[in-house]
Design a protein around this motif. Structure first.
Motif, PDB file in Angstrom:
ATOM      1  N   ALA A 131       0.825  -1.338   0.012  1.00  0.00           N
ATOM      2  CA  ALA A 131       0.261  -0.079  -0.028  1.00  0.00           C
ATOM      3  C   ALA A 131       0.977   1.165   0.006  1.00  0.00           C
ATOM      4  CB  ALA A 131      -0.808  -0.078   1.278  1.00  0.00           C
ATOM      5  N   ASP A 166       1.382   2.401  -3.595  1.00  0.00           N
ATOM      6  CA  ASP A 166       0.154   2.637  -4.147  1.00  0.00           C
ATOM      7  C   ASP A 166      -0.492   3.902  -4.106  1.00  0.00           C
ATOM      8  OD1 ASP A 166      -2.489   2.785  -5.361  1.00  0.00           O
ATOM      9  OD2 ASP A 166      -3.146   0.927  -3.978  1.00  0.00           O
ATOM     10  N   SER A 168      -3.167   5.475  -5.116  1.00  0.00           N
ATOM     11  CA  SER A 168      -4.544   5.611  -4.840  1.00  0.00           C
ATOM     12  C   SER A 168      -4.692   5.129  -3.325  1.00  0.00           C
ATOM     13  CB  SER A 168      -5.193   4.811  -5.797  1.00  0.00           C
ATOM     14  OG  SER A 168      -4.885   3.275  -5.647  1.00  0.00           O
ATOM     15  N   SER A 169      -3.949   4.803  -2.849  1.00  0.00           N
ATOM     16  CA  SER A 169      -4.228   4.092  -1.304  1.00  0.00           C
ATOM     17  C   SER A 169      -4.081   5.370  -0.353  1.00  0.00           C
ATOM     18  CB  SER A 169      -3.416   3.047  -0.793  1.00  0.00           C
ATOM     19  OG  SER A 169      -3.401   2.742   0.363  1.00  0.00           O
ATOM     20  N   PHE A 172      -0.416   5.411   0.797  1.00  0.00           N
ATOM     21  CA  PHE A 172       0.735   5.741   0.102  1.00  0.00           C
ATOM     22  C   PHE A 172       1.640   6.679   0.947  1.00  0.00           C
ATOM     23  CE2 PHE A 172       2.546   8.891  -2.869  1.00  0.00           C
ATOM     24  CZ  PHE A 172       3.202   7.955  -3.486  1.00  0.00           C
TER      25      PHE A 172
END
Length: 160
Positions: free
Chosen positions: A78, A81, A83-84, A87
């Motif tokens: 994560a 990522d 979009s997480s 992040f």
DNA sequence: GCCAACGTTGGC
DNA sequence: GCCAACGTTGGC
């Protein structure tokens, strides 16, 4: 040698029923963004270790059941990522900052062992719970449990 | 929603 | 490296 732990989660986000509903009951314990907890996940938590699933910030605060570690610490995907919500722009694949483990659902207790009950029992003289991390450093989200504490709480969970 | 405890950030 | 300001956790 099997070690024992307590992992916290808010059941509104991810509770023991969510883990039980996963394929094969296996889930990723990710999103830990505290260095002390990170160090434990990275260095100490091993495959085969036993873990209490603790429900925090909810109606029934306490220990809801147990799970087993099926994969020791590895970089939390994560953090890479974008979009997480987990992040982290300062983390890279070469230099991961955060770690996660995989866990498998084991059992849901017939009742939640309430924090209030643990506190009461810890106050009894000679109680193995008196030095439980949960009651002394309550904010740590990944924390060790001693074998006597584990056995004591497991016995408590068997009685109705 | 309140608030205590504690972790993190950033100026100096 | 200190410490004030600020953010987060988590019980109640």
């Amino acid at each position: 040698m099997t070690q024992y732990w307590l992992f916290k989660s808010e059941p509104d986000e991810y509770g023991i029923d969510d883990l039980a509903a996963e394929s094969h009951g296996i889930g990723v314990w990710d999103g830990i963004r505290n260095y002390q907890a990170r160090n434990l996940l990275r260095d100490e938590v091993k495959e085969g270790d036993q873990v209490f699933f603790y429900h925090s910030s909810c109606k029934q605060v306490g220990i809801a059941g147990t799970m087993q570690v099926v994969r020791a610490g590895y970089p939390d995907p994560a953090q890479f990522d974008q979009s997480s919500k987990y992040f982290d722009s300062k983390a890279s694949e070469q230099k991961p900052r955060w770690f996660c483990v995989d866990v498998r659902f084991e059992q849901k207790f017939s009742r939640v062992i309430a924090l209030s009950e643990l506190k009461e029992l810890a106050a009894e003289s000679g109680s193995p719970l008196s030095d439980m991390v949960l009651l002394n450093q309550s904010r740590l989200s990944i924390q060790p449990v001693s074998k006597p504490q584990w056995n004591y709480i497991m016995a408590l969970a068997q009685q109705s």
